[in-house]
Structure formats: structure tokens, C-alpha cells
Design a protein around this motif. Structure first.
Motif: not given
Length: 163
Positions: A103-131
């Protein structure tokens, strides 16, 4: 693990990874009965770059594309799927790290996940650890076969200024 751009020859393997996740109906807002052709059209949208993770075969895939057109095109969106047999082996973390670099190499200034299902705890924890931060909550916006109506989260991470 090798992360590389997907090729036309990878489409069958990508479908084999997408199929059980889409059929389960608990993380993506696609019809669980989606056809192979429609699933691949969604995942391999012409505006997207699609990647695969390889480790004794293809074990994951992700796409990166502008979240919106025009004034929102500087923010990207990604989707990730790990093969069920490869879960818990760091595939999602590797794809996330690769997508942030890409994303940085492509020039994007931010990354957004539009619809993370709240019960997907494993994914949410992964994304939060990444900032990533939860910047929005959509009450009852997703119907989970196992949990009924659950919230969906909007998650966001800036990619500029060393973040």
C-alpha cells in the motif's frame, strides 16, 4: 512463505481458499451460495491487485484496491482469506505486513477495513496489533449464521509520517 502477485493460473486455488470462507457466511458480506465465477469476479476486481501466499501450495490470498474513487482513492481497502488448514500459522500476519508495504509503495495514505464482523476476534486482534483503530461501529449490520445480528466495525490505519 512467499507472497507474490496472483496469476490467472492461481484462480482455481484462490477459489478453493475462498469457497469454505464464503460458504460459512460468517466473515464476508457475500451470498454464501456465490458461484465460483462471481466470487472470483469480486475478489479479482479489475481495480484490485491480488496476491497469494505460498507455502507448500497456496495457503492464503488478499486483494488491495482503492477504497473509493475520486477524493477517496488515496485510502486503500484489503480483504484477506487464509486456507482453513493453514490458520494459526501466521499467514494472515504475513499477508497484512505485505499489504501494508505494498500500500505504501502504491502511494496510499491510509488503509481502511469497511466491514469487520465484530465476532471475528482473531482478525480484529491481528489488525489492532498492527496499529489499526476501530473508528466506527455499525450496530447489528451483519447477520451471522451462528450469532444472529452482530455489529460490524470500521477499522483504519494511517500509512504516512512513519505510521
Amino acid at each position: 512463505m512467499i507472497l507474490r502477485a496472483a496469476t490467472e493460473a492461481d484462480r482455481g486455488a484462490i477459489w478453493e481458499i475462498l469457497r469454505p470462507v464464503f460458504r460459512a457466511g460468517d466473515t464476508y458480506t457475500v451470498d454464501p451460495d456465490i458461484s465460483e465465477a462471481d466470487a472470483l469476479a469480486f475478489w479479482c476486481d479489475p481495480k484490485a491487485r491480488v496476491f497469494v501466499a505460498e507455502e507448500d501450495g497456496i495457503v492464503g490470498t488478499y486483494y488491495i484496491r482503492p477504497n473509493k474513487d475520486g477524493g477517496g482513492a488515496h485510502v486503500c481497502n484489503c480483504g484477506y482469506v487464509t486456507a482453513p488448514a493453514a490458520q494459526g500459522r501466521g499467514v494472515a500476519r504475513a499477508m497484512l505486513a505485505h499489504s501494508l508495504e505494498t500500500a505504501r509503495a502504491m502511494g496510499f495514505r491510509a488503509m481502511q477495513y469497511n466491514f469487520v464482523v465484530a465476532t471475528n476476534a482473531r482478525a480484529i486482534a491481528t489488525w489492532e496489533r498492527a496499529g489499526f483503530s476501530v473508528v466506527g461501529r455499525l450496530p447489528g449490520a451483519f447477520f451471522s449464521p451462528a450469532h444472529g445480528y452482530v455489529d460490524a466495525l470500521v477499522m483504519f490505519k494511517e500509512l504516512v509520517d512513519g505510521t
